[in-house]
Design a protein around this motif. Structure first.
Motif, PDB file in Angstrom:
ATOM      1  N   SER A  83       1.396   6.454  -3.594  1.00  0.00           N
ATOM      2  CA  SER A  83       0.277   5.544  -3.427  1.00  0.00           C
ATOM      3  C   SER A  83      -0.106   5.144  -4.843  1.00  0.00           C
ATOM      4  O   SER A  83      -0.691   5.940  -5.580  1.00  0.00           O
TER       5      SER A  83
ATOM      6  N   VAL B 259      -4.902  -1.739  -4.089  1.00  0.00           N
ATOM      7  CA  VAL B 259      -4.176  -0.886  -3.144  1.00  0.00           C
ATOM      8  C   VAL B 259      -2.703  -1.279  -3.233  1.00  0.00           C
ATOM      9  O   VAL B 259      -2.373  -2.469  -3.150  1.00  0.00           O
ATOM     10  N   ALA B 260      -1.819  -0.288  -3.469  1.00  0.00           N
ATOM     11  CA  ALA B 260      -0.379  -0.578  -3.580  1.00  0.00           C
ATOM     12  C   ALA B 260       0.420   0.707  -3.424  1.00  0.00           C
ATOM     13  O   ALA B 260      -0.130   1.804  -3.487  1.00  0.00           O
TER      14      ALA B 260
ATOM     15  N   TYR C 257      -0.767  13.820   4.029  1.00  0.00           N
ATOM     16  CA  TYR C 257      -1.835  12.815   4.055  1.00  0.00           C
ATOM     17  C   TYR C 257      -2.030  12.414   5.524  1.00  0.00           C
ATOM     18  O   TYR C 257      -1.061  12.210   6.258  1.00  0.00           O
TER      19      TYR C 257
ATOM     20  N   THR D 178      -2.247   3.169  -5.552  1.00  0.00           N
ATOM     21  CA  THR D 178      -3.704   2.993  -5.502  1.00  0.00           C
ATOM     22  C   THR D 178      -4.411   4.024  -6.369  1.00  0.00           C
ATOM     23  O   THR D 178      -5.511   3.772  -6.864  1.00  0.00           O
ATOM     24  N   LYS D 179      -3.812   5.188  -6.533  1.00  0.00           N
ATOM     25  CA  LYS D 179      -4.472   6.322  -7.159  1.00  0.00           C
ATOM     26  C   LYS D 179      -4.229   6.301  -8.681  1.00  0.00           C
ATOM     27  O   LYS D 179      -4.643   5.376  -9.322  1.00  0.00           O
TER      28      LYS D 179
ATOM     29  N   THR E 142       2.011  11.367  -5.245  1.00  0.00           N
ATOM     30  CA  THR E 142       0.794  10.656  -5.640  1.00  0.00           C
ATOM     31  C   THR E 142      -0.132  11.484  -6.526  1.00  0.00           C
ATOM     32  O   THR E 142      -0.746  10.961  -7.449  1.00  0.00           O
ATOM     33  N   PHE E 143      -0.237  12.786  -6.258  1.00  0.00           N
ATOM     34  CA  PHE E 143      -1.259  13.594  -6.929  1.00  0.00           C
ATOM     35  C   PHE E 143      -0.914  13.985  -8.363  1.00  0.00           C
ATOM     36  O   PHE E 143      -1.802  14.079  -9.197  1.00  0.00           O
TER      37      PHE E 143
ATOM     38  N   ASP F 212       6.134  12.646  -1.475  1.00  0.00           N
ATOM     39  CA  ASP F 212       4.936  11.913  -1.889  1.00  0.00           C
ATOM     40  C   ASP F 212       4.410  12.587  -3.158  1.00  0.00           C
ATOM     41  O   ASP F 212       3.953  13.724  -3.132  1.00  0.00           O
TER      42      ASP F 212
ATOM     43  N   GLU G 173       5.198  16.596   0.670  1.00  0.00           N
ATOM     44  CA  GLU G 173       4.035  16.130  -0.094  1.00  0.00           C
ATOM     45  C   GLU G 173       3.549  17.323  -0.905  1.00  0.00           C
ATOM     46  O   GLU G 173       3.272  18.385  -0.356  1.00  0.00           O
TER      47      GLU G 173
ATOM     48  N   LEU H  82      -8.927   8.901  -5.292  1.00  0.00           N
ATOM     49  CA  LEU H  82      -8.761   9.749  -6.473  1.00  0.00           C
ATOM     50  C   LEU H  82      -7.958   9.011  -7.527  1.00  0.00           C
ATOM     51  O   LEU H  82      -7.425   7.934  -7.261  1.00  0.00           O
TER      52      LEU H  82
ATOM     53  N   ILE I 117       5.455   4.179   2.729  1.00  0.00           N
ATOM     54  CA  ILE I 117       5.912   5.306   3.550  1.00  0.00           C
ATOM     55  C   ILE I 117       6.471   4.808   4.889  1.00  0.00           C
ATOM     56  O   ILE I 117       7.528   5.252   5.337  1.00  0.00           O
TER      57      ILE I 117
ATOM     58  N   SER J 261       0.867  -1.187   0.000  1.00  0.00           N
ATOM     59  CA  SER J 261       0.000   0.000   0.000  1.00  0.00           C
ATOM     60  C   SER J 261       0.899   1.231   0.000  1.00  0.00           C
ATOM     61  O   SER J 261       2.112   1.123   0.246  1.00  0.00           O
ATOM     62  N   GLY J 262       0.295   2.387  -0.258  1.00  0.00           N
ATOM     63  CA  GLY J 262       1.064   3.631  -0.161  1.00  0.00           C
ATOM     64  C   GLY J 262       1.598   3.800   1.251  1.00  0.00           C
ATOM     65  O   GLY J 262       2.762   4.170   1.447  1.00  0.00           O
ATOM     66  N   MET J 263       0.768   3.504   2.240  1.00  0.00           N
ATOM     67  CA  MET J 263       1.195   3.687   3.632  1.00  0.00           C
ATOM     68  C   MET J 263       2.293   2.696   4.023  1.00  0.00           C
ATOM     69  O   MET J 263       3.177   3.037   4.801  1.00  0.00           O
TER      70      MET J 263
HETATM   71  C1  LIG Z   1      -3.922   7.609  -0.735  1.00  0.00           C
HETATM   72  C2  LIG Z   1      -2.700   8.338  -0.366  1.00  0.00           C
HETATM   73  C3  LIG Z   1      -1.732   7.754   0.471  1.00  0.00           C
HETATM   74  C4  LIG Z   1      -1.899   6.396   1.087  1.00  0.00           C
HETATM   75  O1  LIG Z   1      -1.921   5.398   0.132  1.00  0.00           O
HETATM   76  P1  LIG Z   1      -2.647   3.978   0.352  1.00  0.00           P
HETATM   77  O2  LIG Z   1      -2.370   3.280  -0.932  1.00  0.00           O
HETATM   78  O3  LIG Z   1      -4.086   4.233   0.635  1.00  0.00           O
HETATM   79  O4  LIG Z   1      -1.974   3.321   1.527  1.00  0.00           O
HETATM   80  C5  LIG Z   1      -0.583   8.492   0.722  1.00  0.00           C
HETATM   81  N1  LIG Z   1      -0.407   9.732   0.220  1.00  0.00           N
HETATM   82  C6  LIG Z   1      -1.325  10.321  -0.565  1.00  0.00           C
HETATM   83  C7  LIG Z   1      -1.064  11.690  -1.087  1.00  0.00           C
HETATM   84  C8  LIG Z   1      -2.503   9.662  -0.880  1.00  0.00           C
HETATM   85  O5  LIG Z   1      -3.417  10.257  -1.652  1.00  0.00           O
END
Ligand SMILES: *Cc1c(COP(=O)(O)O)cnc(C)c1O
Length: 444
Positions: free
Chosen positions: A252, A264-265, A147, A254-255, A232-233, A230, A195, A388, A126, A121-123
């Motif tokens: 993450s 989820v990754a 986050y 996942t997004k 992710t966005f 981070d 982030e 997202l 991290i 997962s993203g977490m």
């Molecule tokens: C969703 C998200 C995470 C956590 O990721 P998971 O895959 O849900 O564990 C971390 N940072 C940001 C910016 C996120 O949007």
């Protein structure tokens, strides 16, 4: 498989060169360096190693058979760090696997990272990064807000183990960053963690200023603290932090990378040196992504550029519509920074760092929670859900959902108001989405 060069060594050792030596990946044609969108279809995988299968099979196995005892010993020397560079082949599925290795190679391509790791997962990505880099008494300097789970991990969980933290606001100037960095430098700064854009405010961090500040404040230090971010966005399409001074990029997956809201990754990218440190921790605690999820992510990466480009184009159209609507107070979209009074500094950071505004933004409707809820409940295409970066458009209410537990004063400081709706635009038809938002705004 993925590690072309190292498998040759293994092949020499085991005498089964014909089976284990993969064809090297094609990364260039003449002088032309192939683009990530091209490499996503084949990079790091040789069909000849898997019965000619065009796509990599899912390797559902917990362990790998050694050709002989000496090969097993050599593998474990790599895994345990007795010999640098990690495992030379496949050993046990908590350490690595073909699906994960191919995925890691492809993920690294987007940002020209030396190496990459994938996580459950993203977490967990991290958490594994933090555990591999900090010890009791160390300080983490970070941008804020982060986050929510990352903030919890730093302040409440690592705090229990004697790790300190100091933060600066996401939009901080070089002077403001310097002040926090200098204060932190009186102790041992193990990691600088950013982030950008921040969730849910969309405030951008000046990565170039953070890197310059780090280099100045720690000019005389034997080791400078690495900068992790981070991404992710906006990543990997619209922001490539390694090009702006970051050392480690966190995702993450996942997004946007996963992109279909069905897995989820997490991922971490960076130099071989940093990745090896993080890999040792992942090997120990087992936060690796599973083979099935890795396979789904490989499929996702094949359309990453298509999906993100379309979502970004849709967001341009939808935001232009929303912005002029009489029931809309404001649209917090990165694409509007350049012509928003008072946002000159953010617009400057955007111009220096980003190549696109993404598809996640905040919509402030006229009124408060009642009006925001009426809007959300009236949506017919957009789904009411957190998260997202998926193919479908999602909408949520941070104050009542993701940020419900944030104290009121902090919410106010961050601008998480009761009339704020968070929207992540997908790849649907833009005019259909506009029709949906039009009828939902009419319901207020
Ligand atoms: C969703 C998200 C995470 C956590 O990721 P998971 O895959 O849900 O564990 C971390 N940072 C940001 C910016 C996120 O949007």
């Amino acid at each position: 498989m993925a590690k072309t060069d190292t498998h040759e060594t293994e092949a020499d050792l085991t005498g089964v060169a014909a089976r284990t030596k993969p064809k090297p990946s094609i990364e260039k044609i003449g002088d032309r360096k192939l683009k990530p969108s091209t490499l996503m279809m084949g990079h790091g995988y040789d069909p000849a190693l898997s019965e000619g299968s065009l796509k990599p099979p899912i390797f559902a196995t917990s362990t790998y058979v050694f050709p002989n005892a000496a090969a097993g010993k050599r593998h474990f020397e790599g895994v345990t760090g007795k010999r640098p560079g990690g495992a030379e082949g496949l050993v046990y599925s908590r350490f690595n696997g073909p699906n994960q290795e191919i995925l890691e190679d492809r993920l690294g391509v987007w940002e020209e990272a030396e190496d990459a790791l994938v996580f459950s997962s993203g977490m967990s990505a991290i958490a594994t990064l933090f555990l591999s880099m900090v010890k009791p008494g160390d300080t983490i300097v970070h941008s804020g807000p982060l986050y929510a789970a990352t903030e919890t991990l730093i302040a409440r969980i690592l705090g229990r183990f004697g790790v300190h933290w100091l933060d600066f606001p996401a939009g901080a100037t070089r002077a403001e960053i310097d002040a926090v960095m200098a204060r932190a430098a009186t102790g041992n700064v193990a990691l600088i963690y950013l982030e950008s854009p921040a969730n849910p405010t969309n405030a951008l961090v000046d990565i170039q200023a953070v890197a310059a500040s780090r280099d100045a404040i720690f000019a005389k230090a034997a080791v400078k603290p690495p900068i992790a971010i981070d991404n992710t966005f906006l990543g990997p399409l619209w922001l490539k932090p390694l090009q702006h001074g970051a050392d480690i990029v966190v995702y993450s997956l996942t997004k946007y990378a996963g992109g279909h809201s069905d897995l989820v990754a997490g991922g971490v990218l960076g130099s071989k040196e940093h990745i090896n440190t993080i890999r040792m921790m992942r090997n120990t605690i087992g936060t690796i992504c599973d083979p099935n999820t890795a396979w789904m992510l490989m499929r996702s990466l094949e359309t990453l550029e298509l999906r993100m480009s379309r979502a970004g184009e849709n967001a341009v159209k939808v935001c232009a519509y929303l912005r002029q609507h009489p029931k809309v107070e404001r649209v917090g979209y990165l694409g509007f920074l350049a012509d928003t009074p008072g946002m000159e500094r953010q617009a400057d950071i955007y111009a220096r760092h980003c190549t696109g505004a993404g598809s996640t933004f905040s919509l402030l409707v006229n009124g408060g929670e009642k009006e925001a809820f009426a809007f959300l409940d009236a949506l017919k295409i957009a789904k009411l859900a957190v998260s997202l970066g998926g193919t479908e458009t999602l909408a949520s209410h941070p104050a009542a959902m993701t940020h419900l537990s944030v104290p009121d004063a902090r919410k106010q400081a961050l601008g998480i108001t009761d009339n704020l709706v968070r929207i992540s635009i997908g790849v649907e038809d833009a005019d259909d989405l506009i029709a949906d938002f039009e009828q939902a705004l009419a319901a207020i």
